[in-house]
Design an enzyme around this catalytic site. Structure first.
Site, PDB file in Angstrom:
ATOM      1  N   GLU A 200       0.831  -1.205   0.000  1.00 17.44           N
ATOM      2  CA  GLU A 200       0.000   0.000   0.000  1.00 17.44           C
ATOM      3  C   GLU A 200       0.865   1.254   0.000  1.00 17.44           C
ATOM      4  O   GLU A 200       2.044   1.210   0.399  1.00 17.44           O
ATOM      5  CB  GLU A 200      -0.893   0.036   1.244  1.00 17.44           C
ATOM      6  CG  GLU A 200      -1.960  -1.031   1.284  1.00 17.44           C
ATOM      7  CD  GLU A 200      -2.820  -0.920   2.522  1.00 17.44           C
ATOM      8  OE1 GLU A 200      -3.954  -1.425   2.476  1.00 17.44           O
ATOM      9  OE2 GLU A 200      -2.365  -0.359   3.533  1.00 17.44           O
ATOM     10  N   HIS A 235       6.053  -0.591  14.497  1.00 20.67           N
ATOM     11  CA  HIS A 235       4.675  -0.824  14.055  1.00 20.67           C
ATOM     12  C   HIS A 235       3.820  -1.477  15.134  1.00 20.67           C
ATOM     13  O   HIS A 235       2.779  -2.066  14.835  1.00 20.67           O
ATOM     14  CB  HIS A 235       4.635  -1.672  12.781  1.00 20.67           C
ATOM     15  CG  HIS A 235       5.388  -1.075  11.631  1.00 20.67           C
ATOM     16  ND1 HIS A 235       5.009   0.099  11.021  1.00 20.67           N
ATOM     17  CD2 HIS A 235       6.519  -1.476  11.003  1.00 20.67           C
ATOM     18  CE1 HIS A 235       5.857   0.385  10.049  1.00 20.67           C
ATOM     19  NE2 HIS A 235       6.788  -0.544  10.018  1.00 20.67           N
ATOM     20  N   ARG A 296     -11.420  -9.885  17.312  1.00 20.44           N
ATOM     21  CA  ARG A 296     -11.169 -10.321  18.686  1.00 20.44           C
ATOM     22  C   ARG A 296     -11.220  -9.106  19.593  1.00 20.44           C
ATOM     23  O   ARG A 296     -11.373  -7.973  19.125  1.00 20.44           O
ATOM     24  CB  ARG A 296      -9.788 -10.973  18.776  1.00 20.44           C
ATOM     25  CG  ARG A 296      -8.687 -10.061  18.227  1.00 20.44           C
ATOM     26  CD  ARG A 296      -7.297 -10.572  18.489  1.00 20.44           C
ATOM     27  NE  ARG A 296      -6.274  -9.879  17.718  1.00 20.44           N
ATOM     28  CZ  ARG A 296      -5.752  -8.699  18.024  1.00 20.44           C
ATOM     29  NH1 ARG A 296      -6.177  -8.051  19.085  1.00 20.44           N
ATOM     30  NH2 ARG A 296      -4.821  -8.149  17.260  1.00 20.44           N
TER      31      ARG A 296
END
Length: 676
Positions: A200, A235, A296
């Site tokens: 991306e 990240h 979740r």
């Protein structure tokens, strides 16, 4: 409602689920590996079952053994926590086939969102905005490199089946793409069993904002506001807060509606999080793009609980048992501001490499609520700690290095910031490297305090966040001396009689007494002296400089210390040969050095390429006989589910590899030999 559930996880999330189950009168079953036999989550549950060896693939990723434990203990339902098998559609289906309720979304919803590529195609059809990129299934390296060129650098390579920052790399130049792609694919295969990736456009100055959604089996779906998770390293999230600073009510409603649409598009049931990348607009608002959906409960769910006054685990249990959502969208209220700090065993000054070791000291702030009630966000819950370890436990190499989550609530962001700073200042950890001091610096940084948030905040503020000196030597030494003086006084009080030979006050008929101390401070050996004055009183001496020193014990390791003109409140803890000194402005760790015991030590490791943590050798990037330059990538290690690239400490020639690819190595072991 269920009578008994099995918690298919470990650490703080297993403790968290067990606490809510106990409050609701539900019995809980823990599963554990051989490394976790004495772990806190095992003690927190009513029953516990051993499922295998320490490595996750031999225990917490063994679906067959977990289901057998559920059947053997009569558990009606299974809570997967997060990580491990929590987003495994096959495991959710296996639970259903075994007649055990999976406390999470249907397998089809997990499968739909489990592939980032497939999820983005689905979101595109649902009208949810996407970051420009390549989301196809063809993962040929040449094709992906061509797509990266078409998108335009910088680009982001992301594991299609991943999360938590694993299998993710930013690439700024075409010539670096191939190596980054291989590293991502290896890490994705290791962490998720799937090497598929997508590419991306890398959004500059992005904010990471996620929406908590909840759906029931009756078709209702709502969102419980947002969390800002922009502060990240490698990240992975470091600080999370709710609500997102500066987000307008209109944009919040738009993002919430998009998140609900994303959940409804896959027939979602239970708790989930829709994550967005947001770009600042000239008017100060945000333009957002769909990033992924985590099927979740999230690590950072406590901040949502703090601003809503709800117990999301209780909601999970109620929805999984077939009950409708407890509240409608129009009944939800946003109350105050909450921030979560992830306290991890890692070395911020060493590239945030994970650390291992025994937690010799672990003390949390006062007024802590370890479990949330279903009531409102009250003052009693202003500080909360979710931890899966206690003092004396060991952080090992097999699992995530998180020590605990420290959560604070305030009436507004300013109060929450002040409370978080105070709570971090009261946190006491000695053992492996940890990020508590670093987190406090982030909280007090200009960017974070001003809510100028984006995923590059840590890099932007690196000058004030990293490589900061510890507590000054004279203050740390004052703590050591104060603790010594108090210990002497207590020892005297314990001696029967008043004979002068038992006194430790250093009194001399003529002159002054002198006691020598040799310590290590910030890696440097230092000589200290405590001088007992002939007329009474004490002096601290360092390098020829002297300060009068006196101490008043305050109890529980705390001392009021007068050092020259400074009035200090210090806490001192002795852990083996370490002396930890904590002050309001920071901490320092002194090491007692015995001149004889350490005389032959040679701490020089200059020029060695050594393992910075326990782990597995993934690859060597230079062959024997090859010349290398300082800073060149030489080896790749995997530890705690992440890959770490190691670089040449100096110019030289690789003489030989000392390990083979796939070998496990201990911290500090030399991996390859460099010669001139």
């Amino acid at each position: 409602m269920f009578r008994k559930i099995l918690i298919a996880n470990r650490g703080e999330i297993a403790c968290r689920v067990a606490a809510t189950a106990r409050r609701l009168g539900i019995r809980s079953v823990a599963v554990y590996s051989s490394a976790d036999a004495q772990a806190r989550h095992v003690q927190a549950c009513d029953e516990a079952v051993l499922i295998g060896d320490a490595a996750p693939q031999d225990s917490y990723l063994r679906a067959d053994r977990i289901l057998e434990a559920a059947r053997a203990t009569g558990a009606q339902a299974l809570h997967p926590g997060y990580g491990f098998l929590s987003e495994n559609a096959g495991f959710a289906q296996a639970c259903a086939d075994a007649g055990i309720v999976f406390i999470g979304p249907p397998p089809a919803a997990i499968a739909a969102m489990g592939s980032k590529s497939a999820a983005k195609a689905l979101m595109q059809r649902a009208g949810v905005p996407l970051v420009p990129g390549y989301h196809g299934d063809d993962n040929d390296g040449a094709l992906l490199a061509a797509e990266a060129g078409r998108i335009g650098y910088p680009v982001l390579i992301k594991a299609s089946a991943g999360g938590g920052g694993k299998g993710m790399r930013r690439v700024d130049r075409a010539e670096d793409f191939a190596a980054a792609l291989l590293s991502c694919q290896r890490e994705a295969q290791s962490s998720f069993g799937n090497a598929q990736v997508l590419v991306e456009r890398y959004v500059l100055r992005p904010r990471h904002i996620e929406i908590q959604v909840f759906a029931d089996s009756q078709g209702q779906c709502i969102y419980l506001f947002e969390r800002d998770c922009s502060v990240q390293r490698r990240h992975q999230k470091v600080l999370e807060e709710a609500p997102a600073p500066g987000l307008s009510a209109q944009r919040r409603a738009e993002m919430g509606a998009a998140a609900v649409a994303a959940a409804q598009a896959v027939g979602y049931v239970g708790a989930g999080t829709v994550e967005f990348i947001a770009e600042p607009l000239p008017d100060g608002d945000l333009h957002f793009y769909f990033m992924e959906m985590n099927t979740r409960l999230q690590v950072e769910h406590p901040v949502t609980e703090a601003i809503t006054g709800l117990d999301l685990v209780e909601w999970q249990l109620r929805v999984a048992s077939g009950q409708p959502l407890p509240l409608r969208q129009d009944q939800l209220r946003l109350n105050g501001h909450a921030i979560e700090a992830r306290i991890c065993a890692e070395n911020p000054d060493g590239g945030f490499l994970p650390a291992t070791g025994r937690l010799e000291l672990l003390r949390w702030p006062a007024h802590v609520a370890f479990a949330r009630s279903a009531g409102g966000a009250a003052e009693s819950a202003a500080v909360r700690v979710d931890a899966g370890v206690v003092e004396g436990d060991t952080i090992g190499p097999h699992y995530d290095p998180m020590v605990a989550k420290l959560i604070v609530w305030g009436a507004d962001r300013a109060q929450a910031l002040a409370r978080l700073d105070a709570a971090l200042a009261q946190t006491r950890i000695v053992g492996p490297h940890n990020n508590a001091e670093f987190l406090r610096r982030v909280v007090n940084s200009r960017s974070f305090a001003a809510a100028e948030l984006d995923t590059a905040l840590i890099e932007r503020e690196a000058a004030v966040l990293l490589h900061q000196p510890p507590l000054a030597l004279e203050i740390a030494a004052a703590g050591l001396i104060a603790d010594t003086l108090v210990a002497d006084t207590l020892a005297e009080a314990a001696v029967d009689g008043v004979d002068i030979w038992s006194r430790r006050d250093g009194w001399r008929l003529h002159g002054q007494s002198r006691r020598h101390f040799k310590v290590e401070h910030a890696g440097v050996a230092q000589a200290l002296a405590l001088l007992g004055q002939h007329g009474g009183g004490s002096m601290l001496e360092i390098g020829g400089q002297r300060w009068p020193i006196s101490v008043q014990p305050l109890g529980d390791h705390a001392h009021a210390v007068q050092l020259g003109a400074q009035r200090l409140r210090l806490e001192v803890f002795r852990c083996g040969d370490k002396v930890a000194v904590f002050a309001p402005q920071g901490m320092a760790l002194l090491r007692d050095l015995d001149a004889i015991a350490h005389a032959g030590e040679d701490a020089s490791d200059a020029g060695r390429l050594s393992a910075p943590m326990p782990g597995k050798v993934v690859a060597f990037l230079a062959a024997p006989g090859q010349g290398v330059a300082r800073g060149q990538a030489l080896a790749v290690m995997e530890a705690m589910k992440m890959e770490h690239t190691l670089h040449a400490p100096r110019d030289g020639v690789v003489a030989e590899w000392l390990y083979a690819v796939g070998d496990q190595v201990a911290e500090g072991q030399e991996l390859l030999r460099l010669v001139d």
